[in-house]
Design a protein around this motif. Sequence first.
Motif, PDB file in Angstrom:
ATOM      1  N   MET A   1       0.899  -1.097  -0.148  1.00  0.00           N
ATOM      2  CA  MET A   1       0.098  -0.039  -0.109  1.00  0.00           C
ATOM      3  C   MET A   1       0.899   1.016  -0.127  1.00  0.00           C
ATOM      4  SD  MET A   1      -0.878   0.765   3.934  1.00  0.00           S
ATOM      5  CE  MET A   1      -0.510   2.736   3.449  1.00  0.00           C
ATOM      6  N   SER A   2       0.403   2.491  -0.101  1.00  0.00           N
ATOM      7  CA  SER A   2       1.059   3.698  -0.478  1.00  0.00           C
ATOM      8  C   SER A   2       0.030   4.815   0.106  1.00  0.00           C
ATOM      9  CB  SER A   2       1.693   3.724  -1.589  1.00  0.00           C
ATOM     10  OG  SER A   2       2.283   5.173  -1.494  1.00  0.00           O
ATOM     11  N   THR A   3       0.427   5.704   0.915  1.00  0.00           N
ATOM     12  CA  THR A   3      -0.080   6.951   1.269  1.00  0.00           C
ATOM     13  C   THR A   3       0.681   8.082   1.687  1.00  0.00           C
ATOM     14  OG1 THR A   3      -2.189   7.440   2.871  1.00  0.00           O
ATOM     15  CG2 THR A   3      -0.287   6.382   3.838  1.00  0.00           C
ATOM     16  N   ASP A   4       0.043   9.482   1.553  1.00  0.00           N
ATOM     17  CA  ASP A   4       0.838  10.396   1.939  1.00  0.00           C
ATOM     18  C   ASP A   4       0.012  10.929   3.305  1.00  0.00           C
ATOM     19  OD1 ASP A   4       2.296  10.654  -0.322  1.00  0.00           O
ATOM     20  OD2 ASP A   4       0.629  11.464  -1.288  1.00  0.00           O
ATOM     21  N   ILE A   5       1.046  11.406   4.178  1.00  0.00           N
ATOM     22  CA  ILE A   5       0.520  11.769   5.403  1.00  0.00           C
ATOM     23  C   ILE A   5       1.176  13.477   5.611  1.00  0.00           C
ATOM     24  CG2 ILE A   5       0.991  11.845   8.009  1.00  0.00           C
ATOM     25  CD1 ILE A   5      -0.881   9.621   7.029  1.00  0.00           C
ATOM     26  N   LYS A   6       0.225  14.149   5.988  1.00  0.00           N
ATOM     27  CA  LYS A   6       0.402  15.776   5.997  1.00  0.00           C
ATOM     28  C   LYS A   6       1.285  15.939   7.257  1.00  0.00           C
ATOM     29  CE  LYS A   6      -1.793  20.281   5.676  1.00  0.00           C
ATOM     30  NZ  LYS A   6      -3.159  21.090   5.463  1.00  0.00           N
ATOM     31  N   VAL A   7       2.269  16.861   7.124  1.00  0.00           N
ATOM     32  CA  VAL A   7       3.102  17.246   8.124  1.00  0.00           C
ATOM     33  C   VAL A   7       3.124  18.946   8.115  1.00  0.00           C
ATOM     34  CG1 VAL A   7       4.509  15.336   8.430  1.00  0.00           C
ATOM     35  CG2 VAL A   7       5.345  16.836   6.947  1.00  0.00           C
ATOM     36  N   ASN A   8       3.609  19.304   9.141  1.00  0.00           N
ATOM     37  CA  ASN A   8       3.761  20.853   9.232  1.00  0.00           C
ATOM     38  C   ASN A   8       5.098  21.310   8.581  1.00  0.00           C
ATOM     39  OD1 ASN A   8       1.860  21.833  10.736  1.00  0.00           O
ATOM     40  ND2 ASN A   8       2.643  21.477  12.894  1.00  0.00           N
ATOM     41  N   ARG A   9       5.108  22.331   7.951  1.00  0.00           N
ATOM     42  CA  ARG A   9       6.319  22.802   7.015  1.00  0.00           C
ATOM     43  C   ARG A   9       7.365  23.446   7.864  1.00  0.00           C
ATOM     44  NH1 ARG A   9       3.826  26.393   2.128  1.00  0.00           N
ATOM     45  NH2 ARG A   9       6.094  26.437   1.303  1.00  0.00           N
ATOM     46  N   LYS A  10       8.346  22.552   7.847  1.00  0.00           N
ATOM     47  CA  LYS A  10       9.551  23.096   8.964  1.00  0.00           C
ATOM     48  C   LYS A  10      10.849  22.737   8.055  1.00  0.00           C
ATOM     49  CE  LYS A  10       7.356  22.223  13.341  1.00  0.00           C
ATOM     50  NZ  LYS A  10       7.355  21.288  14.677  1.00  0.00           N
ATOM     51  N   PRO A  11      12.105  23.245   8.782  1.00  0.00           N
ATOM     52  CA  PRO A  11      13.247  22.714   7.981  1.00  0.00           C
ATOM     53  C   PRO A  11      13.578  21.064   8.109  1.00  0.00           C
ATOM     54  CG  PRO A  11      13.632  24.608   9.585  1.00  0.00           C
ATOM     55  CD  PRO A  11      12.338  24.117   9.770  1.00  0.00           C
ATOM     56  N   LYS A  12      14.063  20.714   7.165  1.00  0.00           N
ATOM     57  CA  LYS A  12      14.261  19.103   6.989  1.00  0.00           C
ATOM     58  C   LYS A  12      14.734  18.229   8.361  1.00  0.00           C
ATOM     59  CE  LYS A  12      18.723  18.975   4.862  1.00  0.00           C
ATOM     60  NZ  LYS A  12      19.530  18.306   3.997  1.00  0.00           N
ATOM     61  N   GLY A  13      14.036  17.514   8.664  1.00  0.00           N
ATOM     62  CA  GLY A  13      14.351  16.598   9.736  1.00  0.00           C
ATOM     63  C   GLY A  13      13.760  16.960  11.180  1.00  0.00           C
ATOM     64  N   GLU A  14      12.815  18.224  10.941  1.00  0.00           N
ATOM     65  CA  GLU A  14      12.164  18.724  12.237  1.00  0.00           C
ATOM     66  C   GLU A  14      10.531  18.187  12.363  1.00  0.00           C
ATOM     67  OE1 GLU A  14      12.987  22.717  13.065  1.00  0.00           O
ATOM     68  OE2 GLU A  14      15.045  22.548  12.639  1.00  0.00           O
ATOM     69  N   ALA A  15      10.230  17.776  11.010  1.00  0.00           N
ATOM     70  CA  ALA A  15       8.808  17.262  11.231  1.00  0.00           C
ATOM     71  C   ALA A  15       8.861  15.824  10.805  1.00  0.00           C
ATOM     72  CB  ALA A  15       8.028  17.936  10.068  1.00  0.00           C
ATOM     73  N   GLY A  16       7.907  15.080  11.217  1.00  0.00           N
ATOM     74  CA  GLY A  16       8.024  13.514  11.029  1.00  0.00           C
ATOM     75  C   GLY A  16       6.482  13.050  11.369  1.00  0.00           C
ATOM     76  N   ALA A  17       6.581  11.561  11.457  1.00  0.00           N
ATOM     77  CA  ALA A  17       5.345  10.949  11.575  1.00  0.00           C
ATOM     78  C   ALA A  17       5.862   9.506  12.064  1.00  0.00           C
ATOM     79  CB  ALA A  17       4.585  10.591  10.271  1.00  0.00           C
ATOM     80  N   TYR A  18       4.796   9.100  12.970  1.00  0.00           N
ATOM     81  CA  TYR A  18       5.085   7.759  13.816  1.00  0.00           C
ATOM     82  C   TYR A  18       4.236   6.417  12.716  1.00  0.00           C
ATOM     83  CZ  TYR A  18       6.570  10.132  17.874  1.00  0.00           C
ATOM     84  OH  TYR A  18       7.380  10.913  18.680  1.00  0.00           O
ATOM     85  N   VAL A  19       4.930   5.499  12.540  1.00  0.00           N
ATOM     86  CA  VAL A  19       4.475   4.583  11.649  1.00  0.00           C
ATOM     87  C   VAL A  19       4.490   3.326  12.728  1.00  0.00           C
ATOM     88  CG1 VAL A  19       4.637   2.977   9.642  1.00  0.00           C
ATOM     89  CG2 VAL A  19       5.447   5.538   9.514  1.00  0.00           C
ATOM     90  N   THR A  20       3.360   2.711  12.842  1.00  0.00           N
ATOM     91  CA  THR A  20       3.217   1.500  13.690  1.00  0.00           C
ATOM     92  C   THR A  20       2.718   0.553  12.918  1.00  0.00           C
ATOM     93  OG1 THR A  20       2.469   2.927  15.623  1.00  0.00           O
ATOM     94  CG2 THR A  20       1.919   0.490  15.682  1.00  0.00           C
ATOM     95  N   PHE A  21       3.209  -0.795  12.706  1.00  0.00           N
ATOM     96  CA  PHE A  21       2.877  -1.827  12.246  1.00  0.00           C
ATOM     97  C   PHE A  21       2.453  -3.081  13.307  1.00  0.00           C
ATOM     98  CE2 PHE A  21       5.497  -2.022   8.022  1.00  0.00           C
ATOM     99  CZ  PHE A  21       4.754  -0.930   7.674  1.00  0.00           C
TER     100      PHE A  21
END
Length: 564
Positions: free
Chosen positions: A413-433
């Motif tokens: 599967m594939s999906t896009d998750i929205k994040v806040n606009r910040k310098p690279k490496g300062e925004a992210g997301a948690y992925v749980t399998f």
Amino acid sequence: MRVAIDLGTTNSLVTMRNNGKTEIIPNQFGKLVTPSVVYSRKNKVYVGELAHQHELEDPANTFRVFKRSMGKSDEFGSDKLNAIDLSSLIIKQLINDAESYTGEVVDEVVVSVPAYFTDSQRQATRQSALRCGVECNRIINEPSAAALAYYAETKQEGMVLVFDFGGGTLDVTVVDIFDNIVDIVSISGDNNLGGHDIDLIINDAVLEQHPELSKISLEQRKVLDKKLEDMKISLSENEEAKNSINIDGQEYELSITQKDLINRSHSILLKIRGVVSRALTDAGIKSSDIDDVVCVGGSCKSIIIQEYLRELMKQNINIKVNPDEAIVVGLGMMLAIMDREIEYKDIVLTDVCPFSLGVQMINDVYSPIIRRNTTLPTSKTNYYVTVGDNQMYINFSVYQGESVMASVNKLLMSTDIKVNRKPKGEAGAYVTFSYDINGILKVEIKGDDVKQEYQNEILTNTLIPKKEIEKAQALIRNLDVQKSMGREELLNARFGRLSYEISASQSQQLQALYLNYQEEKQNLSKGEMILLINKVNSSLDYLEKTADNPFDNPKFESSNNKYN
């Protein structure tokens, strides 16, 4: 009432618990085994024994070996049925037989699947049961069921190798049995290798004797297939198998010897060796550490397979559990455990994830979140960050497989998750399998600043490559010998090949090498790139040289070995 179903490639069985004992339920013809055969044309359907009656008159609409197409989009016959449709018909027939036999209504089934079935194939199997109007809350790996049967029959503890060679699939599982615990240590397999492949070898031998038989009608072909199957069975007890077939008034003599079959089966035996090797290596043991070998599946009765296992494992192969009934007997034991029967309520069965599951990172690097042979159920979380300034979305593509290159693996599967606009490496997301005891994956993704969540249980409409892992391996091997390829392409091919050949413990070293290579190669000149590739190849040379060999006979080669 709850029953358990051994949904096999060639034959299927259904069982229940009756007065504290496992009872295999006979079908309407009084037989314990129902052929996994379906006839369907213009919504007229026959299953099992009745389907046989239409096989000669209408072979184009009579279907076998469709279990290999589970989770794929393959269609069969004029009614354009898929493997889920055909499997649901088998399950429904077995449910009808159980209800007729007991006078009770079946409302839940436990179904067995090959241990090496992918997530999509497991979901497809579950869908087949749900289409019959029953619950299917438990899917059990076939070798795990066989291990339960072995423990129930022998009461022996120790390290056991379950060799499940069915009509269409091969599963090899290392099991540690101790203190009422049946612990699945490692799993390896091939979803496109089974007794059916031996049938094809015998077919090729016969066509070499009589090339004109390649031009016979489909109806005559079915008759010939039955003759060849009888010859394969005969070779389990005899040095030579003979038969004959009459085609349009002409008699054709058919024959093949064990020696000829062994010579022609070399590629199959090598594949078997690879699967066994991987199971032992992932378990961190050698063949000498195995206390017993349990043979499962009708194809295991072949004397060629048994002798090869004896040579490979350097021990006698004792058939302590009926290979045809081992899975269904183990399923009966599973029912007893689920029902908390006094004799079995303290038995614990563990299972493991057969494939690594992860996401794609930059430069096609594969980041496993759950690694293969992790004990189930399990849930693991990783945190991923942006790679560019002011990035608004992170794409998460979920893959299943072992290659360090994500795109070589199976995309789920594939999906896009929205994040806040910040310098690279300062925004992210948690992925749980989360991977449950049935081997079905649930994905949860949550951005750390933006209130957007994604949840999905991987669905059955994901298509599976026709040859799965074997296709990927063959593709990589072919790429590896093409002289016109560049150095970088050859290195990528080598990374891909090693992903399937090394142990699970070494896969982390391989991933680190690949990640470092991807980072170091940025903005290099042609000369610097050549030096880097040479350096990486040297590291891969060392990794291959230090790989563990699980067999006591290192190369399995000798001048008097009849399998060479």
